[in-house]
Design an enzyme around this catalytic site. Structure first.
Site, PDB file in Angstrom:
ATOM      1  N   TYR A  48      27.197  14.955  10.403  1.00 20.83           N
ATOM      2  CA  TYR A  48      25.937  14.657  10.951  1.00 20.83           C
ATOM      3  C   TYR A  48      25.263  13.489  10.122  1.00 20.83           C
ATOM      4  O   TYR A  48      23.858  13.526   9.873  1.00 20.83           O
ATOM      5  CB  TYR A  48      24.749  15.950  10.709  1.00 20.83           C
ATOM      6  CG  TYR A  48      25.164  16.949  11.401  1.00 20.83           C
ATOM      7  CD1 TYR A  48      24.903  17.216  12.686  1.00 20.83           C
ATOM      8  CD2 TYR A  48      25.747  18.123  10.913  1.00 20.83           C
ATOM      9  CE1 TYR A  48      25.287  18.304  13.519  1.00 20.83           C
ATOM     10  CE2 TYR A  48      26.077  19.545  11.514  1.00 20.83           C
ATOM     11  CZ  TYR A  48      25.941  19.330  12.726  1.00 20.83           C
ATOM     12  OH  TYR A  48      26.444  20.437  13.300  1.00 20.83           O
ATOM     13  N   HIS A  49      26.127  12.323  10.147  1.00 19.35           N
ATOM     14  CA  HIS A  49      25.454  11.139   9.830  1.00 19.35           C
ATOM     15  C   HIS A  49      26.311   9.736   9.980  1.00 19.35           C
ATOM     16  O   HIS A  49      27.384   9.994  10.612  1.00 19.35           O
ATOM     17  CB  HIS A  49      25.520  11.126   8.152  1.00 19.35           C
ATOM     18  CG  HIS A  49      26.626  11.182   7.711  1.00 19.35           C
ATOM     19  ND1 HIS A  49      27.141  12.356   7.047  1.00 19.35           N
ATOM     20  CD2 HIS A  49      27.643  10.363   7.002  1.00 19.35           C
ATOM     21  CE1 HIS A  49      28.518  12.104   6.358  1.00 19.35           C
ATOM     22  NE2 HIS A  49      28.851  10.782   6.551  1.00 19.35           N
ATOM     23  N   ALA A  50      25.596   8.724   9.955  1.00 22.02           N
ATOM     24  CA  ALA A  50      26.588   7.407  10.237  1.00 22.02           C
ATOM     25  C   ALA A  50      26.371   6.564   9.004  1.00 22.02           C
ATOM     26  O   ALA A  50      25.642   7.126   7.821  1.00 22.02           O
ATOM     27  CB  ALA A  50      25.972   6.805  11.294  1.00 22.02           C
TER      28      ALA A  50
END
Length: 137
Positions: A48-50
């Protein structure tokens, strides 16, 4: 969206198999951090991230899992189930890892050391950054 999945060279004989990875030869960047996930509970999604600048290679060295990639314009799902395959995840790519088999071990080779300020943890912020990047391209 172009997905880059590497099939690393395998070496084997009657003793078993070996995969050796070298930065810039097998991995397209200098490896500054290695970490791995295991004992991921059923139904759990990780990621759930970049990242703003960090690049990664994901290798499911045991078991299997799926990776959902999102560049802000399109989404793709990639299965990792072979210990000699690696998935390249560039910067500015949202990732979610899920559907881990009970025995899954997901190893990550990273181009940078851990820096919290490199993370984009809010999806709407990620989409805004992608849109602004496209407008300035």
């Amino acid at each position: 969206m172009q997905i880059v999945k590497y099939a690393f060279q395998q070496h084997g004989d009657d003793r078993g198999m070996l995969v050796a990875l070298e930065e810039y030869n097998d991995i397209p960047f200098e490896i500054k951090r290695v970490y791995y996930m295991y004992d991921t509970k059923e139904g759990v999604t990780r990621g759930y991230h970049a990242h703003k600048s960090l690049k990664q290679i994901l290798i499911c060295i045991h078991g299997s899992c799926k990776i959902r990639l999102d560049n802000g314009r399109e989404k793709k799902i990639v299965s990792l189930e072979k210990p000699y395959e690696g998935l390249y995840v560039p910067n500015n790519m949202w990732r979610e890892m899920y559907d881990f088999s009970p025995d899954a071990v997901l190893m990550v080779l990273a181009s940078e050391v851990y820096r919290e300020e490199d993370y984009i943890r809010d999806y709407d912020t990620f989409l805004k950054m992608v849109k602004e990047g496209l407008e300035h391209a």
